[in-house]
Design a protein around this motif. Structure first.
Motif, PDB file in Angstrom:
ATOM      1  N   ASP A 194      -6.403   3.138   0.305  1.00  0.00           N
ATOM      2  CA  ASP A 194      -5.859   1.509   0.884  1.00  0.00           C
ATOM      3  C   ASP A 194      -7.200   1.587   0.256  1.00  0.00           C
ATOM      4  OD1 ASP A 194      -3.756   2.445   2.263  1.00  0.00           O
ATOM      5  OD2 ASP A 194      -4.109   1.639   4.111  1.00  0.00           O
ATOM      6  N   LEU A 228      -5.681  -4.703  -5.136  1.00  0.00           N
ATOM      7  CA  LEU A 228      -3.997  -4.549  -4.299  1.00  0.00           C
ATOM      8  C   LEU A 228      -4.761  -5.991  -3.129  1.00  0.00           C
ATOM      9  CD1 LEU A 228      -1.213  -3.654  -2.960  1.00  0.00           C
ATOM     10  CD2 LEU A 228      -3.336  -2.560  -1.124  1.00  0.00           C
ATOM     11  N   THR A 281       4.643  -4.142   3.841  1.00  0.00           N
ATOM     12  CA  THR A 281       2.770  -3.265   5.007  1.00  0.00           C
ATOM     13  C   THR A 281       3.618  -2.439   6.140  1.00  0.00           C
ATOM     14  OG1 THR A 281       0.926  -2.933   5.024  1.00  0.00           O
ATOM     15  CG2 THR A 281       1.420  -4.780   5.819  1.00  0.00           C
ATOM     16  N   SER A 330       3.839   2.399   2.383  1.00  0.00           N
ATOM     17  CA  SER A 330       4.780   0.760   2.916  1.00  0.00           C
ATOM     18  C   SER A 330       6.615   1.117   3.409  1.00  0.00           C
ATOM     19  CB  SER A 330       3.721  -0.217   2.371  1.00  0.00           C
ATOM     20  OG  SER A 330       4.480  -0.385   0.819  1.00  0.00           O
ATOM     21  N   SER A 363      -4.485   7.096  -7.307  1.00  0.00           N
ATOM     22  CA  SER A 363      -5.142   6.610  -7.260  1.00  0.00           C
ATOM     23  C   SER A 363      -6.606   6.603  -8.141  1.00  0.00           C
ATOM     24  CB  SER A 363      -5.548   6.596  -5.545  1.00  0.00           C
ATOM     25  OG  SER A 363      -6.349   5.351  -5.202  1.00  0.00           O
ATOM     26  N   ARG A 406       1.033  -2.297  -6.651  1.00  0.00           N
ATOM     27  CA  ARG A 406       0.228  -2.992  -6.692  1.00  0.00           C
ATOM     28  C   ARG A 406      -0.074  -4.384  -7.111  1.00  0.00           C
ATOM     29  NH1 ARG A 406       1.226   1.656  -5.081  1.00  0.00           N
ATOM     30  NH2 ARG A 406      -0.040   2.741  -3.084  1.00  0.00           N
ATOM     31  N   PRO A 460       0.422  -0.894   0.358  1.00  0.00           N
ATOM     32  CA  PRO A 460       0.070  -0.195  -0.412  1.00  0.00           C
ATOM     33  C   PRO A 460       0.781   1.009  -0.192  1.00  0.00           C
ATOM     34  CG  PRO A 460      -0.147  -0.968   2.192  1.00  0.00           C
ATOM     35  CD  PRO A 460       0.849  -1.873   1.137  1.00  0.00           C
ATOM     36  N   ASP A 483      -7.615   1.582  -3.958  1.00  0.00           N
ATOM     37  CA  ASP A 483      -7.101   0.949  -3.666  1.00  0.00           C
ATOM     38  C   ASP A 483      -7.023  -0.765  -4.189  1.00  0.00           C
ATOM     39  OD1 ASP A 483      -5.864   2.386  -5.325  1.00  0.00           O
ATOM     40  OD2 ASP A 483      -3.702   2.690  -3.746  1.00  0.00           O
ATOM     41  N   SER A 484      -7.674  -1.619  -2.647  1.00  0.00           N
ATOM     42  CA  SER A 484      -8.188  -2.791  -2.786  1.00  0.00           C
ATOM     43  C   SER A 484      -9.828  -3.097  -2.973  1.00  0.00           C
ATOM     44  CB  SER A 484      -7.799  -2.809  -0.168  1.00  0.00           C
ATOM     45  OG  SER A 484      -6.539  -1.898  -1.015  1.00  0.00           O
TER      46      SER A 484
END
Ligand code: DC
Length: 209
Positions: A164, A175, A130, A11, A82, A113, A8, A167-168
């Motif tokens: 986060d 990610l 991370t 990190s 992002s 990622r 992320p 992106d996840s």
């Protein structure tokens, strides 16, 4: 040897990637810079992020040579990156460039990622770097405030949590730690210890020292 480093925002994956590239004399690509360059261009031209064809055209015409890494490392550009990175057409436009970088003779180190999951699933070494959002926000705050950006610790933490989440949770190449990636949680590690851990992982996986 291909080394894939994912993780992320803030990190420390870039630090680990640069150190491994220098140690093994491999070329290194910070793939976040590609998304940052597209995001910066969207902001500069005043484009709408929802204008997918126009944003994807920018990605398709991106020239890697000449990207100004320093100018692209601001908070607003990270946020724009992002946003464009969640557009499947943008990711598609940047895939070939990243795959051919990974596939060059002798190998390469790439950080991002989705390197271990999408760009180079064949990588011999995959590391997922991370730390807690608070630890990452503290590092990013130190970096941005030293550069004179108008940020507070809380605004940086909010931004990290938002990125986060975006992106996840996106559907295109989110990610995620690859099943065969080794985790480095560097919440309580300094730079030197993170790099030492990464060198151990490479040695264990490939025998290279
Ligand atoms: O690592 P970074 O902060 O420079 O990345 C900026 C944004 O780009 C990040 O929020 C998500 C996106 N990105 C991505 O989706 N895939 C990558 N391989 C690298 C970055």
């Amino acid at each position: 040897m291909i080394i894939a480093i994912d993780g992320p925002a803030a990190s420390g994956k870039g630090t680990v990637a640069r150190a491994l590239a220098a140690h093994f004399r491999l070329p290194h690509l910070d793939t976040g810079l590609l998304y940052r360059a597209v995001g910066a261009e969207v902001l500069a031209r005043g484009l709408d992020f929802s204008d997918v064809p126009a944003v994807a055209r920018l990605a398709a015409s991106l020239e890697v040579a000449g990207l100004d890494a320093e100018a692209l490392r601001t908070g607003p550009v990270g946020e724009a990156a992002s946003r464009v990175a969640a557009i499947p057409e943008v990711r598609q436009a940047l895939i070939e460039l990243q795959r051919s970088f990974a596939g060059q003779p002798g190998g390469a180190v790439l950080d991002g990622r989705d390197i271990g999951t999408v760009i180079a699933p064949e990588a011999e070494v995959k590391i997922f770097v991370t730390a807690t959002p608070e630890a990452r926000a503290a590092r990013r705050y130190a970096e941005l405030s030293a550069r004179g950006e108008d940020v507070t610790p809380q605004s940086v933490l909010d931004d990290i949590i938002k990125r986060d989440q975006r992106d996840s949770s996106r559907s295109a190449a989110p990610l995620i730690q690859a099943a065969d990636a080794v985790l480095i949680d560097n919440t309580a590690l300094d730079k030197a210890a993170s790099i030492a851990r990464a060198l151990e992982i490479v040695a264990r996986r490939t025998g290279a020292v």
